[in-house]
Every structure is written in structure tokens, then in C-alpha cells.
Scaffold this active site. Structure first.
Site, short mmCIF file in Angstrom:
data_model
loop_
_atom_site.label_atom_id
_atom_site.label_comp_id
_atom_site.label_asym_id
_atom_site.label_seq_id
_atom_site.Cartn_x
_atom_site.Cartn_y
_atom_site.Cartn_z
N ALA A 66 7.05 -3.31 -6.48
CA ALA A 66 7.79 -4.48 -6.04
C ALA A 66 6.78 -5.60 -5.84
O ALA A 66 5.60 -5.35 -5.61
CB ALA A 66 8.52 -4.17 -4.75
N GLY A 111 7.52 0.54 -6.54
CA GLY A 111 8.79 0.29 -7.24
C GLY A 111 8.72 0.61 -8.72
O GLY A 111 9.74 0.90 -9.35
N GLU A 114 9.23 4.26 -8.88
CA GLU A 114 10.65 4.48 -8.53
C GLU A 114 11.54 4.18 -9.74
O GLU A 114 12.49 4.89 -10.04
CB GLU A 114 11.03 3.62 -7.33
CG GLU A 114 10.32 4.09 -6.06
CD GLU A 114 10.60 3.20 -4.85
OE1 GLU A 114 10.20 2.02 -4.89
OE2 GLU A 114 11.24 3.67 -3.90
N GLU A 134 3.01 2.53 -0.97
CA GLU A 134 3.59 1.63 0.05
C GLU A 134 2.96 1.80 1.43
O GLU A 134 2.85 0.84 2.20
CB GLU A 134 5.10 1.86 0.15
CG GLU A 134 5.91 1.30 -1.01
CD GLU A 134 6.03 2.21 -2.21
OE1 GLU A 134 5.28 3.21 -2.28
OE2 GLU A 134 6.87 1.94 -3.07
N1 COA Z 1 3.08 -7.45 -6.52
C1 COA Z 1 2.65 -8.70 -6.79
N2 COA Z 1 1.58 -8.94 -7.55
C2 COA Z 1 0.93 -7.90 -8.05
C3 COA Z 1 1.30 -6.58 -7.81
C4 COA Z 1 2.45 -6.37 -7.00
N3 COA Z 1 2.90 -5.14 -6.73
N4 COA Z 1 0.44 -5.74 -8.43
C5 COA Z 1 -0.45 -6.54 -9.05
N5 COA Z 1 -0.17 -7.84 -8.82
C6 COA Z 1 -0.88 -9.02 -9.32
C7 COA Z 1 -2.17 -9.28 -8.58
O1 COA Z 1 -1.92 -9.97 -7.37
C8 COA Z 1 -2.92 -10.10 -9.59
O2 COA Z 1 -2.39 -11.39 -9.58
P1 COA Z 1 -3.38 -12.71 -9.57
O3 COA Z 1 -4.18 -12.55 -10.83
O4 COA Z 1 -2.45 -13.86 -9.60
O5 COA Z 1 -4.20 -12.56 -8.34
C9 COA Z 1 -2.50 -9.47 -10.90
O6 COA Z 1 -1.28 -8.79 -10.67
C10 COA Z 1 -3.50 -8.46 -11.44
O7 COA Z 1 -3.71 -7.48 -10.44
P2 COA Z 1 -5.17 -7.11 -9.86
O8 COA Z 1 -4.99 -6.54 -8.50
O9 COA Z 1 -6.09 -8.26 -10.01
O10 COA Z 1 -5.59 -5.96 -10.89
P3 COA Z 1 -6.61 -4.75 -10.61
O11 COA Z 1 -6.89 -4.15 -11.94
O12 COA Z 1 -7.76 -5.21 -9.79
O13 COA Z 1 -5.79 -3.70 -9.73
C11 COA Z 1 -3.84 -2.41 -9.09
C12 COA Z 1 -4.64 -3.08 -10.25
C13 COA Z 1 -2.54 -1.88 -9.69
C14 COA Z 1 -4.67 -1.26 -8.51
C15 COA Z 1 -3.59 -3.48 -8.01
O14 COA Z 1 -3.01 -4.62 -8.62
C16 COA Z 1 -2.63 -3.01 -6.94
O15 COA Z 1 -3.01 -2.23 -6.07
N6 COA Z 1 -1.37 -3.50 -6.96
C17 COA Z 1 -0.40 -3.24 -5.94
C18 COA Z 1 0.16 -1.85 -6.10
C19 COA Z 1 1.13 -1.55 -4.99
O16 COA Z 1 0.79 -1.47 -3.81
N7 COA Z 1 2.38 -1.40 -5.38
C20 COA Z 1 3.42 -1.04 -4.47
C21 COA Z 1 4.18 -2.25 -4.08
S1 COA Z 1 5.69 -1.72 -3.26
#
Ligand code: COA
Length: 260
Positions: A66, A111, A114, A134
Site C-alpha cells: 500500500a 498490500g 496480499e 507492515e
Molecule cells: N509506498 C509508497 N512508496 C513506495 C513504496 C510504498 N509501499 N515502496 C516503495 N516506494 C517508493 C519509494 O518511496 C521510492 O520513491 P522515491 O524515489 O520517490 O523516493 C521508490 O518507490 C523506490 O523505492 P526505494 O525505497 O528507493 O527502493 P529500494 O530498492 O531502496 O527499496 C524496498 C525497495 C521495496 C525494499 C523499499 O522500497 C521498501 O521497503 N518499500 C516499502 C515496503 C513496505 O513496507 N510495504 C508495505 C506497505 S503496507
């Protein structure tokens, strides 16, 4: 139908729905959730669509969860609306009556996992990483993740993944039953296309009967589930496809199903 955050492509009975926010790793904001709802409503009503492939744009992610930017400001009342909207979408996919295959090429987190778990089949690249992180946000899954993972992978694995938030690699996801198949990244499209084409060429009423018996049957006592199976089995016997399938076998030829 045109969408801001989805790409739609049709080929020979297979509709591919791609979440298209690669710069945000295809994170599900409210608009994308709503577009997915509309896209799957359209699939339900379109007899020409036999199978759906659900994918995420770009190399890096299926869907990374999400949209945390939106989550961060939710009030409890808004959170309830958001959770229910996600749950309704995922239930609509699960009970669509047509097979939905998730093509998981990278991160399927929160999400995103999910969403993959409400699909009927999941094909993953060996580079995929799946998890419910989460807890690291001070939250828990809100689109059905606790319940669907419990049913797919059991209590021990679900508690481990939810309580730690630690993602698993594709091999562990396969061992846990979270995905059906793991293939090399470069073989993912071929594998998904072959499976989708096979299902698109099958008898749709029989596919719907299997989905109904397995999805609903898994949620009720055995006798009720057996009842679903019998009713679906009997209904299939009213279809031209059933006559075609059995005749083709007896005549030693390939069946040509028409969906009637
Ligand atoms: N919601 C909003 N934005 C997200 C996102 C999410 N769930 N997951 C990634 N993004 C965005 C980042 O903010 C970044 O945006 P920006 O370039 O404008 O700053 C872009 O996507 C790229 O992500 P980034 O974190 O820079 O890539 P990474 O390779 O360093 O890391 C992940 C990848 C997947 C490990 C990391 O993005 C992450 O932990 N995401 C969240 C995962 C999460 O907690 N999901 C559950 C949500 S309920």
C-alpha cells in the site's frame, strides 16, 4: 476503458492487467485500488476474457505494498474505509469465477503480497521477494493478508512473517506454498503466457466450477464444500463443452471448447 495507473492488454482470451507506477514500485494508492476494482468488474462482465494475468510494471516490483505516503496520514475512520476497500477488491478477485494468475517478478510486499495471495495462481521469478513488513511501520496487514497467508501457508509461517516483517526469497515462498512455481527471471513471461493460454483454452464453466468449489469449499464445512462440488459438476453437464470434451476423448481428437 483507460486508466491512469493501470495498463490493460488483451490477447486470445487473456487480459493482462499491469499496475503501472514503476517509480513508486507500483505501490497501491487509493486511486490504483479503485482502478483495479473497475478493471476487475469489467473482466467479470466480459465473456471474451477467460483468464487474467495480474502484473506490476518494471523489473523491480510486482507491487511494493500500500502507498505508505497515503497510509501515514490516515485517521482511524479513513483507515477503516481504506482497509475495507482493499479487502473488497481482493475478495472480488478471489471470487471472480475466472482464473487470475499473479506474475511476481520482484518485490511483493504488504498490500502487494496480499494482492498476489487473492489470485488463484502465483508464478514467481527466482528474484522475487515476498513479505508482510507492515510491523516495521507499526502496523499490520489490512487487506486480508493475515487471513489468506494463514490459509495458504499455515499458522507458524504466518506468525513468523507477520511478527518479524522479514521477507522471504522465492525458494522459501515456494516451500511455504505462497507461490505455485519459481522460474528464472528471463523465463517468467514464457511460463506465465503458457499457463494463461492453457487456461484460456479450457472450458470456462468447468474452470468456474473448480474455482467456486475450491475457494468457497475451503471456507466451509466439508459437507457444504461437497455440495458446491456436486452442483458445479452437475451444471457442467448442461454445457456443450462437456459434450465436446468427452466426445473428443472418445473420438481420439483434441477438444475445441467454445465456452457454451
Ligand atoms: N509506498 C509508497 N512508496 C513506495 C513504496 C510504498 N509501499 N515502496 C516503495 N516506494 C517508493 C519509494 O518511496 C521510492 O520513491 P522515491 O524515489 O520517490 O523516493 C521508490 O518507490 C523506490 O523505492 P526505494 O525505497 O528507493 O527502493 P529500494 O530498492 O531502496 O527499496 C524496498 C525497495 C521495496 C525494499 C523499499 O522500497 C521498501 O521497503 N518499500 C516499502 C515496503 C513496505 O513496507 N510495504 C508495505 C506497505 S503496507
Amino acid at each position: 476503458m483507460t486508466f491512469e495507473n493501470l495498463l490493460i492488454a488483451d490477447r486470445a482470451g487473456v487480459r493482462t492487467v499491469t499496475v503501472n507506477r514503476p517509480d513508486k514500485l507500483n505501490a497501491l494508492n487509493a486511486r490504483t485500488l479503485d482502478e483495479l476494482r473497475l478493471a476487475f468488474e469489467a473482466v467479470r462482465d466480459d465473456e471474451a476474457v477467460r483468464v487474467v494475468v495480474l502484473a506490476g510494471a518494471g523489473e523491480k516490483a510486482f507491487v511494493a505494498g500500500a502507498d505508505i505516503g497515503e497510509l501515514a496520514t490516515l485517521t482511524p475512520v479513513q483507515a477503516q474505509v481504506f482497509s475495507r476497500a482493499g479487502q473488497r477488491l481482493m475478495r472480488a478477485i478471489e471470487t471472480l469465477g475466472k482464473p487470475v494468475i499473479a506474475r511476481v517478478q520482484g518485490f511483493a510486499l504488504g498490500g502487494g503480497l496480499e494482492l498476489a495471495m487473492c489470485c488463484h495462481l502465483r508464478i514467481a521469478s527466482e528474484k522475487a521477494r515476498l513479505g508482510l513488513p507492515e510491523i516495521t511501520l507499526g502496523l499490520l496487514p489490512g487487506f486480508g493478508g493475515t487471513q489468506r497467508m494463514l490459509r495458504l501457508a499455515g499458522r507458524a509461517a504466518t506468525l513468523e512473517l507477520c511478527l518479524t516483517g522479514q521477507p522471504v526469497d522465492a525458494a522459501r515462498a515456494l516451500a511455504l506454498g505462497l507461490v505455485n512455481r519459481v522460474v528464472a527471471a528471463e523465463a517468467l513471461d514464457t511460463e506465465v503466457e503458457a499457463l494463461a493460454s492453457q487456461l484460456a483454452g479450457s472450458a470456462p464453466h468447468a474452470l468456474a466450477g473448480i474455482l467456486d468449489a475450491v475457494v468457497r469449499g475451503g471456507e466451509c464445512p466439508l459437507d457444504e464444500g461437497l455440495d458446491y462440488e456436486t452442483k458445479a459438476f452437475a451444471l457442467c453437464c448442461s454445457t456443450a463443452d462437456m459434450r465436446e470434451g468427452t466426445s473428443a476423448f472418445l473420438e481420439r481428437r483434441k477438444p475445441a471448447f467454445t465456452g457454451t
